[in-house]
Scaffold this motif. Structure first.
Motif, PDB file in Angstrom:
ATOM      1  N   TYR A   1       1.405   2.975 -12.755  1.00 45.21           N
ATOM      2  CA  TYR A   1       0.279   2.995 -11.819  1.00 45.21           C
ATOM      3  C   TYR A   1      -0.370   1.610 -11.708  1.00 45.21           C
ATOM      4  CZ  TYR A   1      -4.296   3.861  -9.836  1.00 45.21           C
ATOM      5  OH  TYR A   1      -5.419   3.791  -9.051  1.00 45.21           O
TER       6      TYR A   1
ATOM      7  N   TYR B   1       2.361   1.836  -3.422  1.00 49.48           N
ATOM      8  CA  TYR B   1       1.322   2.264  -4.365  1.00 49.48           C
ATOM      9  C   TYR B   1       0.988   3.741  -4.193  1.00 49.48           C
ATOM     10  CZ  TYR B   1      -3.523   2.967  -5.906  1.00 49.48           C
ATOM     11  OH  TYR B   1      -4.670   3.475  -6.464  1.00 49.48           O
ATOM     12  N   HIS B   2       0.709   4.143  -2.970  1.00 51.72           N
ATOM     13  CA  HIS B   2       0.286   5.529  -2.742  1.00 51.72           C
ATOM     14  C   HIS B   2       1.436   6.525  -2.901  1.00 51.72           C
ATOM     15  CE1 HIS B   2      -3.841   4.769  -1.606  1.00 51.72           C
ATOM     16  NE2 HIS B   2      -3.435   3.746  -0.870  1.00 51.72           N
TER      17      HIS B   2
ATOM     18  N   ASP C   1      -0.227  -3.667  -4.758  1.00 51.24           N
ATOM     19  CA  ASP C   1      -1.057  -3.381  -3.592  1.00 51.24           C
ATOM     20  C   ASP C   1      -2.086  -4.493  -3.390  1.00 51.24           C
ATOM     21  OD1 ASP C   1      -2.223  -2.077  -1.451  1.00 51.24           O
ATOM     22  OD2 ASP C   1      -3.383  -0.701  -2.696  1.00 51.24           O
TER      23      ASP C   1
ATOM     24  N   SER D   1       0.819  -1.204   0.000  1.00 50.53           N
ATOM     25  CA  SER D   1       0.000   0.000   0.000  1.00 50.53           C
ATOM     26  C   SER D   1       0.857   1.260   0.000  1.00 50.53           C
ATOM     27  CB  SER D   1      -0.932  -0.001   1.217  1.00 50.53           C
ATOM     28  OG  SER D   1      -1.643   1.200   1.315  1.00 50.53           O
TER      29      SER D   1
ATOM     30  N   THR E   1      -6.163  -8.396  -9.298  1.00 49.85           N
ATOM     31  CA  THR E   1      -5.208  -7.649 -10.118  1.00 49.85           C
ATOM     32  C   THR E   1      -5.747  -7.336 -11.509  1.00 49.85           C
ATOM     33  OG1 THR E   1      -4.148  -9.749 -10.741  1.00 49.85           O
ATOM     34  CG2 THR E   1      -3.175  -8.505  -8.909  1.00 49.85           C
TER      35      THR E   1
ATOM     36  N   MET F   1       2.247   6.490  -7.048  1.00 46.17           N
ATOM     37  CA  MET F   1       1.150   6.358  -7.994  1.00 46.17           C
ATOM     38  C   MET F   1       1.152   7.465  -9.062  1.00 46.17           C
ATOM     39  SD  MET F   1      -1.911   7.471  -5.379  1.00 46.17           S
ATOM     40  CE  MET F   1      -3.126   6.600  -6.312  1.00 46.17           C
TER      41      MET F   1
ATOM     42  N   LEU G   1       1.794  -0.804  -9.763  1.00 48.22           N
ATOM     43  CA  LEU G   1       1.751  -0.534  -8.326  1.00 48.22           C
ATOM     44  C   LEU G   1       0.419  -0.963  -7.715  1.00 48.22           C
ATOM     45  CD1 LEU G   1       3.409   2.994  -8.340  1.00 48.22           C
ATOM     46  CD2 LEU G   1       4.404   0.903  -7.388  1.00 48.22           C
ATOM     47  N   LEU G   2      -0.677  -0.742  -8.450  1.00 43.85           N
ATOM     48  CA  LEU G   2      -1.986  -1.165  -7.949  1.00 43.85           C
ATOM     49  C   LEU G   2      -2.052  -2.683  -7.821  1.00 43.85           C
ATOM     50  CD1 LEU G   2      -4.869  -0.513  -7.131  1.00 43.85           C
ATOM     51  CD2 LEU G   2      -5.502  -0.492  -9.557  1.00 43.85           C
ATOM     52  N   SER G   3      -1.484  -3.383  -8.803  1.00 50.32           N
ATOM     53  CA  SER G   3      -1.446  -4.844  -8.728  1.00 50.32           C
ATOM     54  C   SER G   3      -0.630  -5.298  -7.529  1.00 50.32           C
ATOM     55  CB  SER G   3      -0.857  -5.428 -10.016  1.00 50.32           C
ATOM     56  OG  SER G   3      -1.703  -5.173 -11.121  1.00 50.32           O
TER      57      SER G   3
END
Length: 272
Positions: free
Chosen positions: A111, A98-99, A118, A95, A164, A102, A114-116
């Motif tokens: 992005y 990601y944040h 997270d 997390s 994901t 991002m 990074l989301l995947s």
């Protein structure tokens, strides 16, 4: 006196489309930045700062303090302790990355990666965190226990795939349903079947899952910012609330697992 010039923050309409995922957060968006500029954003206020620190500080505390409370030498199967420790760390570090990054200059490709990452962290806390629960609940059924562990890993792999590849918060939340149902079946087996484990840990695990589910629901509904757009841009929005509830959920996971590990030292399965 500031050591560097803070960048000019953007409003919702000026930020890149892939960062426009909460229309009720109107201001405080960082501009597209290099990795170094993303790191410097740790030191000025913007609308992701709360998300970074609500998981960053717990990550550091878990990293240092949890090993002191885990009975490494008193458990026959050391992998249980390792799995639990990693479970507590995975969602927070994914997390934070990601944040923090991002808005990287790499754009939507970075992005999405990074989301995947997270989402994988969230799946891993569910997966690794549940392995000790499965092991202890089915302690007296070695063959069934091995099958259940393998089945849960397969269910979790499917959850990772769904999480994901999902494109909305609702679909990401739904990706964890099968894992939650699997754990719930274990809880029922402890209450109504012949599954074993500390009586106190079951209550803690139920609180753990309840907090996690409520946190995910708050994030999907996007409250309280839905009712007052702009007021919660930097502090107190739904994602930050979810982060706090996730951290509390991890703490209950830790307490429950420690109860089980203390209980197992004095337990012997009944003779056939």
């Amino acid at each position: 006196m500031a050591l560097y010039q803070e960048p000019r923050l953007l409003d919702f309409t000026k930020t890149p489309p892939h960062l426009q995922f909460n229309k009720y957060v109107l201001t405080g968006y960082r501009p597209v930045s290099t990795a170094g500029e993303c790191l410097r954003s740790l030191f000025y206020i913007h609308n992701e700062l709360g998300n970074i620190y609500t998981h960053g500080i717990p990550f550091l505390l878990f990293l240092v303090l949890l090993p002191c409370s885990i009975p490494w030498m008193e458990v026959d199967s050391t992998w249980i302790c390792v799995a639990h420790y990693l479970a507590c760390l995975c969602p927070t570090i994914g997390s934070v990355l990601y944040h923090l990054f991002m808005n990287h200059i790499g754009g939507q490709h970075v992005y999405n990666t990074l989301l995947s990452l997270d989402m994988v962290g969230v799946c891993l806390v569910n997966t690794l965190g549940a392995l000790p629960i499965i092991y202890i609940t089915l302690l007296c059924y070695p063959t069934v226990r091995q099958t259940a562990l393998l089945a849960y890993i397969l269910v979790s792999a499917y959850g990772i795939y769904c999480a994901t590849t999902a494109h909305t918060n609702f679909l990401r939340l739904r990706a964890f349903v099968w894992q939650a149902l699997f754990r719930f079946s274990l809880f029922l087996f402890r209450v109504y079947g012949t599954g074993v484990g500390s009586p106190e840990s079951l209550r803690l695990f139920v609180i753990m899952d309840t907090l996690a589910a409520l946190g995910g629901l708050v994030n999907v509904i996007q409250i309280p910012e839905r009712f007052s757009p702009g007021l919660f841009d930097n502090w107190g929005n739904s994602h930050q609330i979810m982060h706090v509830m996730v951290v509390c959920s991890i703490i209950y996971l830790h307490w429950g697992t420690m109860e089980d590990l203390a209980w197992i030292r004095g337990f012997q399965c009944p003779a056939e």
